[in-house]
Motif scaffolding. Sequence first.
Motif, mmCIF file in Angstrom:
data_model
loop_
_atom_site.group_PDB
_atom_site.id
_atom_site.type_symbol
_atom_site.label_atom_id
_atom_site.label_comp_id
_atom_site.label_asym_id
_atom_site.label_seq_id
_atom_site.Cartn_x
_atom_site.Cartn_y
_atom_site.Cartn_z
ATOM 1 N N ALA A 1 0.836 -1.202 0.000
ATOM 2 C CA ALA A 1 0.000 0.000 0.000
ATOM 3 C C ALA A 1 0.871 1.253 0.000
ATOM 4 C CB ALA A 1 -0.936 -0.002 1.216
ATOM 5 N N LEU A 2 1.933 1.249 0.778
ATOM 6 C CA LEU A 2 2.848 2.387 0.833
ATOM 7 C C LEU A 2 3.468 2.651 -0.540
ATOM 8 C CD1 LEU A 2 4.120 4.455 2.812
ATOM 9 C CD2 LEU A 2 5.995 2.832 3.111
ATOM 10 N N ALA A 3 3.822 1.577 -1.233
ATOM 11 C CA ALA A 3 4.427 1.715 -2.565
ATOM 12 C C ALA A 3 3.447 2.293 -3.583
ATOM 13 C CB ALA A 3 4.940 0.355 -3.049
ATOM 14 N N LYS A 4 2.142 2.157 -3.327
ATOM 15 C CA LYS A 4 1.132 2.680 -4.259
ATOM 16 C C LYS A 4 0.861 4.169 -4.066
ATOM 17 C CE LYS A 4 -1.234 -1.697 -4.924
ATOM 18 N NZ LYS A 4 -2.474 -2.448 -4.733
ATOM 19 N N LEU A 5 1.354 4.733 -2.966
ATOM 20 C CA LEU A 5 1.151 6.164 -2.733
ATOM 21 C C LEU A 5 1.974 6.977 -3.723
ATOM 22 C CD1 LEU A 5 1.403 6.445 1.163
ATOM 23 C CD2 LEU A 5 -0.658 6.487 -0.225
ATOM 24 N N PRO A 6 1.495 8.158 -4.085
ATOM 25 C CA PRO A 6 2.333 9.045 -4.888
ATOM 26 C C PRO A 6 3.624 9.340 -4.130
ATOM 27 C CG PRO A 6 0.072 9.851 -4.803
ATOM 28 C CD PRO A 6 0.170 8.716 -3.826
ATOM 29 N N GLU A 7 4.703 9.484 -4.857
ATOM 30 C CA GLU A 7 6.023 9.643 -4.237
ATOM 31 C C GLU A 7 6.075 10.776 -3.223
ATOM 32 O OE1 GLU A 7 10.606 10.242 -5.618
ATOM 33 O OE2 GLU A 7 9.259 9.123 -6.914
ATOM 34 N N GLU A 8 5.463 11.919 -3.532
ATOM 35 C CA GLU A 8 5.484 13.055 -2.611
ATOM 36 C C GLU A 8 4.806 12.713 -1.291
ATOM 37 O OE1 GLU A 8 3.510 16.061 -4.902
ATOM 38 O OE2 GLU A 8 5.411 16.948 -5.530
ATOM 39 N N GLN A 9 3.711 11.961 -1.348
ATOM 40 C CA GLN A 9 2.996 11.581 -0.136
ATOM 41 C C GLN A 9 3.783 10.531 0.655
ATOM 42 O OE1 GLN A 9 -1.012 10.396 -1.075
ATOM 43 N NE2 GLN A 9 -1.497 12.357 -2.035
ATOM 44 N N ARG A 10 4.324 9.552 -0.047
ATOM 45 C CA ARG A 10 5.092 8.491 0.614
ATOM 46 C C ARG A 10 6.299 9.091 1.326
ATOM 47 N NH1 ARG A 10 5.980 5.353 -3.564
ATOM 48 N NH2 ARG A 10 8.012 6.205 -4.069
ATOM 49 N N GLU A 11 6.970 9.989 0.653
ATOM 50 C CA GLU A 11 8.174 10.610 1.200
ATOM 51 C C GLU A 11 7.890 11.352 2.509
ATOM 52 O OE1 GLU A 11 11.483 13.182 -0.971
ATOM 53 O OE2 GLU A 11 9.546 14.208 -0.926
ATOM 54 N N VAL A 12 6.869 12.209 2.528
ATOM 55 C CA VAL A 12 6.596 12.984 3.737
ATOM 56 C C VAL A 12 6.017 12.108 4.838
ATOM 57 C CG1 VAL A 12 6.375 15.192 2.536
ATOM 58 C CG2 VAL A 12 4.335 13.830 2.949
ATOM 59 N N LEU A 13 5.266 11.087 4.476
ATOM 60 C CA LEU A 13 4.730 10.182 5.490
ATOM 61 C C LEU A 13 5.862 9.452 6.207
ATOM 62 C CD1 LEU A 13 2.115 9.123 6.734
ATOM 63 C CD2 LEU A 13 2.177 7.276 5.069
ATOM 64 N N ILE A 14 6.859 9.028 5.470
ATOM 65 C CA ILE A 14 8.020 8.365 6.076
ATOM 66 C C ILE A 14 8.787 9.352 6.949
ATOM 67 C CG2 ILE A 14 10.246 7.245 5.618
ATOM 68 C CD1 ILE A 14 7.829 5.464 5.025
ATOM 69 N N MET A 15 8.998 10.558 6.446
ATOM 70 C CA MET A 15 9.748 11.553 7.223
ATOM 71 C C MET A 15 9.058 11.883 8.535
ATOM 72 S SD MET A 15 11.184 14.425 4.650
ATOM 73 C CE MET A 15 11.866 14.043 3.083
ATOM 74 N N VAL A 16 7.753 12.138 8.481
ATOM 75 C CA VAL A 16 7.010 12.570 9.665
ATOM 76 C C VAL A 16 6.615 11.371 10.525
ATOM 77 C CG1 VAL A 16 4.880 13.668 10.474
ATOM 78 C CG2 VAL A 16 6.182 14.699 8.605
ATOM 79 N N GLY A 17 6.059 10.341 9.884
ATOM 80 C CA GLY A 17 5.496 9.231 10.642
ATOM 81 C C GLY A 17 6.503 8.211 11.121
#
Length: 186
Positions: A107-123
């Motif tokens: 599911a994470l891989a299906k996110l748009p790159e910009e969303q995946r990137e910030v989710l990893i950074m923040v979350g």
Amino acid sequence: MSAADFKDGLIAEIPNLRAFAASLSGSMQLADDLVQDTLLKAWGNAEKFQPGTSLRAWLFTILRNTYYSLYRKRGREVQDSEGTYADRLATHGNQESHLDLADFRKALAKLPEEQREVLIMVGATGLSYEETAEICGVAIGTIKSRVNRARAKLAELLSIGGVDDLGPDRRITAAVQRAGPEPVGS
């Protein structure tokens, strides 16, 4: 900051850098290469680091820029819409938690790159919205919006409608509810 303190700071951030690099690249081998390049660049430019600022944010910026430079040079980006690379990251076992993790990675891989990137950074790595905004070069509101959209999309992809749908406790809760109330005084 002394050279020894700087070195210790770099070493302490390796697990966070590795996790972020893996989330960006979808490949542990490429992630390790990105981390190595990041550490070499950071060490070579140690005099440019401003004491009192976030070493993690500085390193994430270097890693992120290295990653995007690599793909600009290649002129293409590897898409993982089928989750092929994400599947390679997980060692599947017999326990349901491994399956949950595999589902999450897909599911994470299906996110748009910009969303995946910030989710990893923040979350995942614990960077603040402010630090993430600085790294990405966008406004804090943009980061908050991307994180919110990423969380909502993950919930949709994982069919999570509420707190009761999370984790292995849902099976225990269901079993307890089926068993009925515990007798008083036991």
